[in-house]
Write a protein that holds these residues in place. Structure first.
Motif, PDB file in Angstrom:
ATOM      1  N   LEU A 107      13.049 -31.918 -29.211  1.00  7.76           N
ATOM      2  CA  LEU A 107      13.778 -31.481 -30.484  1.00  7.76           C
ATOM      3  C   LEU A 107      14.138 -32.816 -31.522  1.00  7.76           C
ATOM      4  O   LEU A 107      14.953 -33.491 -30.717  1.00  7.76           O
ATOM      5  N   ARG A 108      14.021 -32.268 -33.080  1.00 12.72           N
ATOM      6  CA  ARG A 108      14.147 -33.225 -33.727  1.00 12.72           C
ATOM      7  C   ARG A 108      15.236 -32.639 -34.902  1.00 12.72           C
ATOM      8  O   ARG A 108      16.128 -33.634 -35.084  1.00 12.72           O
ATOM      9  N   HIS A 109      15.242 -31.073 -34.913  1.00  9.20           N
ATOM     10  CA  HIS A 109      16.368 -31.035 -36.158  1.00  9.20           C
ATOM     11  C   HIS A 109      17.249 -29.453 -34.954  1.00  9.20           C
ATOM     12  O   HIS A 109      17.086 -28.993 -34.568  1.00  9.20           O
ATOM     13  N   LEU A 110      19.058 -30.455 -34.894  1.00 11.61           N
ATOM     14  CA  LEU A 110      19.811 -29.414 -34.600  1.00 11.61           C
ATOM     15  C   LEU A 110      20.594 -29.031 -35.308  1.00 11.61           C
ATOM     16  O   LEU A 110      21.605 -29.735 -35.918  1.00 11.61           O
ATOM     17  N   SER A 111      20.696 -27.658 -35.538  1.00  9.49           N
ATOM     18  CA  SER A 111      21.672 -27.634 -37.011  1.00  9.49           C
ATOM     19  C   SER A 111      22.797 -26.064 -37.235  1.00  9.49           C
ATOM     20  O   SER A 111      22.235 -24.961 -35.917  1.00  9.49           O
ATOM     21  N   LEU A 112      23.965 -26.529 -36.731  1.00 13.32           N
ATOM     22  CA  LEU A 112      25.096 -26.029 -35.868  1.00 13.32           C
ATOM     23  C   LEU A 112      25.757 -25.939 -36.942  1.00 13.32           C
ATOM     24  O   LEU A 112      27.456 -25.658 -37.096  1.00 13.32           O
ATOM     25  N   GLU A 113      26.129 -25.943 -37.974  1.00 15.43           N
ATOM     26  CA  GLU A 113      26.665 -25.696 -39.406  1.00 15.43           C
ATOM     27  C   GLU A 113      27.814 -24.089 -39.136  1.00 15.43           C
ATOM     28  O   GLU A 113      26.375 -23.447 -38.952  1.00 15.43           O
ATOM     29  N   SER A 114      28.640 -23.857 -39.636  1.00 13.41           N
ATOM     30  CA  SER A 114      29.414 -22.515 -39.117  1.00 13.41           C
ATOM     31  C   SER A 114      29.623 -22.067 -38.054  1.00 13.41           C
ATOM     32  O   SER A 114      29.628 -20.677 -38.296  1.00 13.41           O
ATOM     33  N   CYS A 115      29.848 -22.877 -36.723  1.00 11.59           N
ATOM     34  CA  CYS A 115      29.675 -22.619 -35.648  1.00 11.59           C
ATOM     35  C   CYS A 115      30.832 -22.892 -35.683  1.00 11.59           C
ATOM     36  O   CYS A 115      31.422 -22.918 -34.506  1.00 11.59           O
ATOM     37  N   TYR A 116      31.805 -21.306 -35.699  1.00 13.18           N
ATOM     38  CA  TYR A 116      33.024 -21.888 -35.836  1.00 13.18           C
ATOM     39  C   TYR A 116      33.785 -21.847 -34.239  1.00 13.18           C
ATOM     40  O   TYR A 116      34.935 -22.581 -34.274  1.00 13.18           O
ATOM     41  N   SER A 117      33.147 -20.968 -32.783  1.00  5.37           N
ATOM     42  CA  SER A 117      33.766 -20.863 -31.805  1.00  5.37           C
ATOM     43  C   SER A 117      33.306 -21.739 -30.674  1.00  5.37           C
ATOM     44  O   SER A 117      33.333 -21.999 -29.580  1.00  5.37           O
ATOM     45  N   LEU A 118      32.134 -22.502 -31.212  1.00  9.97           N
ATOM     46  CA  LEU A 118      31.725 -23.737 -30.670  1.00  9.97           C
ATOM     47  C   LEU A 118      32.940 -24.237 -29.936  1.00  9.97           C
ATOM     48  O   LEU A 118      33.675 -25.057 -30.438  1.00  9.97           O
TER      49      LEU A 118
END
Length: 1087
Positions: free
Chosen positions: A643-654
């Motif tokens: 894994l090189r790229h993990l996008s979690l923008e706007s994952c407000y419930s994390l």
């Protein structure tokens, strides 16, 4: 892809077959000899592939042979990837010491089964290649790839936009005359630019659209790319999006119509409809009916290849664009093909002019061929190109596609397949460049020359090469100057479709044929039946890519449909299911074991991902942007070793990051990292130390630290994040916020937060820093070391009293300070000649104790004169009532002042006024120029003690175009008071076109001086309840195009009674609206 790309596929197969890893697989499964034999066979075939490509254009027999070979090579590549994946799976399991699973998976009995199965598959592939070799009844010569290095110097001169445009100045002026002239009395007139593909119709429209005359002539400019789908609803959506910047795809047509009407009513607008193909008059008139309401002189420009399209729009002028002249064509060619200072012999130049003549004056063809010949500098190379390749071009009339294909033919093989892959995007689609690079990476198209290099950097170099060769255009950049997106000319899209052939399919309303030979699929349909094509889609059982460029806005994919895709399309490397309405991801996702790119963004109801997703050891990119219900990542995420790229923008419930994520040392993008709120889940929760080894992180990272402080983290915990070693990280956001119901532990937390910020020292390469909810009083010692900062923001840093000297940071362009309620001063360096040398944007919001800037010398502070901001153009100040010490603002263009005093308003306005002159102006006052301000837009809001406008300053504001005054409760200009003013001063507002007066209850009359503002076009009056009438001189404002009156009783009652005697005051205004009721529209009375 096309035959030429088979060479590089064969090359990759040979590389894989020669790898040490596959040699170990051969020994493990007893197929070493078969693997070696396959390598030799593929090497033999590879040697003749380039010759076979040439012969395929004239020999059907060779075409058929290459078709069989293509399928065999793809299948062999799939098999080798399968082998590699099994080995990787074994390594991951062994690394986790899952001994029971390892023993069971690799037990002696399973080993025998695997030996037999793998040996059988290798033998099948060998038999196919042997059969293909036997069918070769024709002679092919061995040839090596001719490598043509793409020299990087090219980028600096030809990749930046706007590109140099040659020979269109006269055309531009002709269109401008049609736009700005008063020859046509219609409120909305249509001008069509007609010409063949590649001629520069869009470029000409862009030149006009961005011309300064157009900027001053029109209140509103909108641009829509239409292409071959003339969907009125879609066009209206795009128009509204162009105005508001927000998408509105789920609204009903009636709502869209009203929204568009509100946006254009009374405004003189220019709309460009680019690349129109519609020949249905009914559709056109449906759209035109929606464009009524603009001010007189509004224009629509249409670009089209078809004169019939222009005729049905009843264009006032059809401008038929011609090709460039011989001189212009040669000038453009020289700019593309010659190196700076390069001189040609007369014979060399003659060859060049013969080549240019073949391009028949079409700029796109000239650019493409010129860019190609840039890398062929000798006369003999040009002569060979002219005689051997250009001479073979079978050009029919205006069809330049064969010429463009020559440019493609000369691309290196690695760029050929990158370009051909772009066939999967719809025409006129704006391509996100980072996404494109990730797609190339997932397909294995990006080859790293050295292991230390980054896929994204090499991918960007590929993109820049294609851009410099004119395969891409219309680049857009972010605020920092990074390329963000681009488009392809529709002829280049046609070329990509041509060279990609049958193995690539773009499915829309006219479904293309799909079968097991289809390897790359894109679903671009906007209909609500997107997933009705699923049965046909599943026929492409060996597909490598499945894209949804537009998402699935109208069609929701069900869990069983997801399962079918996962189960049937097992060879996918790319799967894009963003915005598809997925609620549950089936556990069968692990069947996609070759998958490298997965986009689940925008599926707002996904709460968890199945643990089985961690079986995708090849996964390189996982996008979860906007998965707002997602609560946690899989606990074994550490198994995603590639894994090189993990996008979690706007994952407000994390809620937390999983333990072990720090072992993913390949990670180059991790958008968000948050410390768990609940320490009880610590068994599966990762702390800040998970960031320690992730030193390849690039781009942006946001760290949520609030609960690390609350849980009493130590200095070593914060230092373990090791931010100072992350040299590629450019944007860092540190956030100490917590949930509202969490109790603040007071002074103890202040000390911890100060310590935490000190220990989270970033690398000096950082360009953007954001601090959120920082409760410390001190700023860190490392601030001065951030010499490369372009932007810094402080949000709700309520305890900071002084900001350090940021004025000496040479690259700082944006400074934002919000909700810093105890901030008193912003320090500046005493004796420094630098004062915010690059600052363009400054925002100060709710800093009630801020007094301003103060020059400092070590521990002493003085009120010495402040240096001016040399390039600050945008200033916003909200609720900073004690702000008094402000540097001069000679370059300010946009000012928004809210909840301030009249004194502050006058002070700031005076600070924008500069006196310029010669260096000897002090001794010769006559050399001084008038005191002027560069201000163009002024918005003031809730200036409670503002009683009269500062009329004495008006002569300095000749550039002011827009003024908005909101909720100034004491502002009052009576007629008698105003008669004593020097109303002539208002004439200086020669550029003012829009005036808004909203929420001014004491206003009883419009200022008399306003009658002298001849440029005024839009007047908006709302909630001014004591304004009982409009003045007689309203009739003098002959340029006024739009008058809006809302929610005050006096005038509203007047209009209800239809007071005829006052109608003459405003009857000349084409568009009048009272309380959202249209009284007059386009000069026609509506009541």
């Amino acid at each position: 892809m096309a035959e030429a790309i088979l060479f590089i596929i064969a090359e990759e197969i040979i590389r894989k077959l020669s790898s040490r890893g596959l040699e170990e697989i051969g020994l493990l499964w007893g197929v070493k000899d078969e693997i070696e034999k396959l390598r030799k066979t593929v090497s033999t075939i590879k040697a003749v592939l380039l010759d076979a490509e040439d012969q395929s254009s004239v020999s059907i027999q060779v075409q058929e042979w290459l078709s069989m070979l293509r399928e065999a090579l793809y299948d062999a590549d799939d098999l080798l990837d399968d082998f590699y994946t099994e080995t990787l799976r074994r390594q991951v399991m062994s690394g986790d010491r899952i001994e029971k699973k390892v023993r069971r998976f690799f037990s002696h009995s399973n080993q025998l089964v695997y030996d037999f199965k793998m040996g059988h598959k290798i033998k099948e592939i060998m038999d196919r290649f042997d059969e293909i070799a036997c069918l070769k009844k024709f002679h092919l010569q061995e040839r090596r790839e001719e490598t043509s290095e793409m020299r990087r110097e090219r980028e600096q001169t030809h990749s930046s936009l706007p590109q140099v445009v040659v020979g269109r100045e006269e055309d531009k002026n002709n269109i401008l005359e049609l736009l700005c002239g008063s020859y046509f009395e219609e409120n909305v007139s249509v001008i069509s630019i007609v010409g063949i593909g590649g001629l520069g119709k869009t470029t000409l429209a862009q030149l006009v659209y961005n011309d300064q005359k157009v900027k001053t002539q029109f209140d509103l400019k909108l641009w829509v790319c239409v292409s071959d789908n003339f969907d009125v609803k879609l066009i209206v959506e795009k128009l509204i999006e162009s105005v508001t910047g927000e998408r509105c795809s789920n609204l009903e047509m009636d709502t869209l119509k009203n929204t568009l009407h509100e946006s254009i009513i009374g405004k003189k607008y220019l709309i460009v409809l680019d690349d129109v193909w519609n020949e249905n008059p009914a559709k056109w008139f449906r759209l035109k009916d929606l464009l009524v309401g603009g001010a007189r002189g509004s224009r629509v420009i249409i670009t089209t290849r078809l004169k019939r399209v222009a005729e049905i729009t009843r264009s006032i002028s059809i401008y038929e664009l011609q090709g460039l002249s011989e001189t212009e064509s040669w000038l453009l060619f020289k700019q593309m093909a010659f190196k700076q200072g390069q001189a040609l012999s007369p014979s060399h130049e003659a060859i060049g002019k013969e080549i240019v003549a073949k391009c028949v004056g079409v700029p796109l063809a000239i650019r493409a061929i010129g860019a190609l010949l840039y890398f062929k500098s000798t006369e003999s190379e040009w002569l060979s190109f002219k005689n051997k390749e250009l001479a073979k071009v079978d050009q029919h009339g205006s069809n330049i596609l064969p010429i463009l294909k020559l440019s493609y033919n000369h691309l290196p093989l690695h760029l050929k397949r990158c370009f051909a892959y772009c066939r999967l995007f719809p025409k006129d689609y704006r391509i996100n460049v980072q996404t494109l690079i990730h797609l190339w990476m997932a397909q294995g198209y990006i080859i790293l020359p050295h292991p230390s290099q980054c896929f994204e950097e090499i991918g960007l170099a590929y993109f820049m090469d294609l851009l410099s060769m004119s395969f891409f255009q219309e680049v857009e950049k972010d605020i920092w100057g990074n390329i963000e997106s681009c488009k392809m000319h529709d002829l280049m899209h046609d070329l990509a479709a041509l060279v990609s052939g049958r193995e690539s399919a773009l499915l829309d309303s006219n479904l293309a044929y799909v079968d097991e030979r289809t390897r790359y699929i894109s679903i671009a349909s906007n209909s609500d039946s997107t997933w009705e094509i699923l049965p046909s889609l599943l026929k492409a059982s060996k597909a490598r890519s499945l894209l949804l460029p537009n998402g699935s806005k109208w069609g929701k994919i069900q869990k069983d449909q997801c399962h079918l895709i996962f189960s049937k399309l097992r060879y996918l490397r790319v799967l894009d299911l963003h915005d598809s309405g997925i609620e549950t991801v089936p556990s069968s996702v692990d069947k996609l074991k070759l998958l490298r790119y997965l986009d689940l963004s925008g599926n707002e109801r996904i709460e968890v991902l199945p643990e089985s997703i961690t079986g995708l050891q090849n996964l390189q990119v996982l996008k979860l942007i906007g998965c707002m219900a997602l609560e946690q990542l899989p606990k074994d995420v550490k198994k995603l070793v590639n894994l090189r790229h993990l996008s979690l923008e706007s994952c407000y419930s994390l809620t937390h990051m999983p333990r072990g994520i720090g072992r993913l040392t390949c990670l180059e993008k991790l958008s968000n990292f948050l410390v768990a709120r609940d320490s009880s889940v610590s068994k599966h929760t990762g702390g800040l130390d998970e960031l320690h080894a992730l030193n390849n992180l690039r781009g942006a990272l946001r760290i949520s630290l609030g609960y690390a402080v609350k849980n009493g983290a130590s200095a070593s915990d914060f230092e373990a994040a090791n931010l100072k070693e992350k040299q590629h990280l450019l944007y860092l956001s540190l956030d100490w916020s917590r949930l509202e119901n969490d109790v603040d532990d007071g002074e103890n937390n202040v000390d911890i937060e100060e310590m935490s910020l000190e220990k989270l020292r970033p690398h000096p390469n950082l360009r953007r820093l954001l601090l959120w909810d920082y409760r410390g009083m001190k700023t860190p010692s490392w601030f001065p070391s951030l010499r490369n900062l372009v932007g810094i923001s402080f949000f709700n840093c309520k305890n900071i009293q002084r900001l350090p000297s940021l004025d000496v940071v040479p690259s700082l362009e944006a400074l934002e300070i919000e909700e810093s309620i105890n901030l008193e001063y912003i320090d500046t360096e005493e004796g420094s000649t630098l004062f915010f040398p690059s600052l363009k944007h400054l925002l100060l919001r709710n800093c009630p104790n801020l007094k301003g800037w103060q020059r400092c010398n070590r521990d002493n502070r003085s009120a010495a004169e402040l240096l001016p901001f040399p390039c600050l153009s945008d200033l916003e100040i909200h609720s900073c009532r004690n702000l008094t010490s402000i540097p001069p603002l000679p370059c300010l263009e946009k000012l928004r002042l809210e909840k301030a005093s009249m004194r502050s308003l006058e002070q700031i306005l005076k600070l924008t006024i500069s006196v310029s002159g010669s260096s000897s102006s002090a001794s010769h006052p006559s050399s001084l120029s008038p005191a002027v301000s560069q201000l163009k837009s002024l918005t003031i809001w809730e200036i409670e003690d503002l009683e009269f406008p500062p009329v004495e300053l008006l002569p300095s504001f000749t550039s002011l175009q827009e003024v908005s005054i909101f909720d100034c409760s004491r502002l009052s200009t009576t007629a008698s008071e105003d008669e004593n003013d020097n109303n002539e001063q208002w004439k200086c507002l020669q550029s003012l076109r829009t005036l808004s007066l909203v929420g001014i209850p004491e206003l009883v009359a419009l200022p008399n001086g306003l009658q002298h503002v001849a440029a005024l076009q839009t007047l908006i009056i709302e909630r001014c309840d004591n304004l009982m009438s409009l003045p007689e001189w309203m009739a003098n404002l002959t340029g006024l195009q739009y008058l809006s009156i809302y929610a005050f009783s006096g005038l509203d009652e007047t209009w209800r009674n239809n007071m005829v005697e006052d109608w003459h005051k405003i009857s000349h205004i084409p568009n009048i609206q009272v309380n959202f009721t249209q009284i007059q529209q386009n000069g026609l009375y509506q009541r």
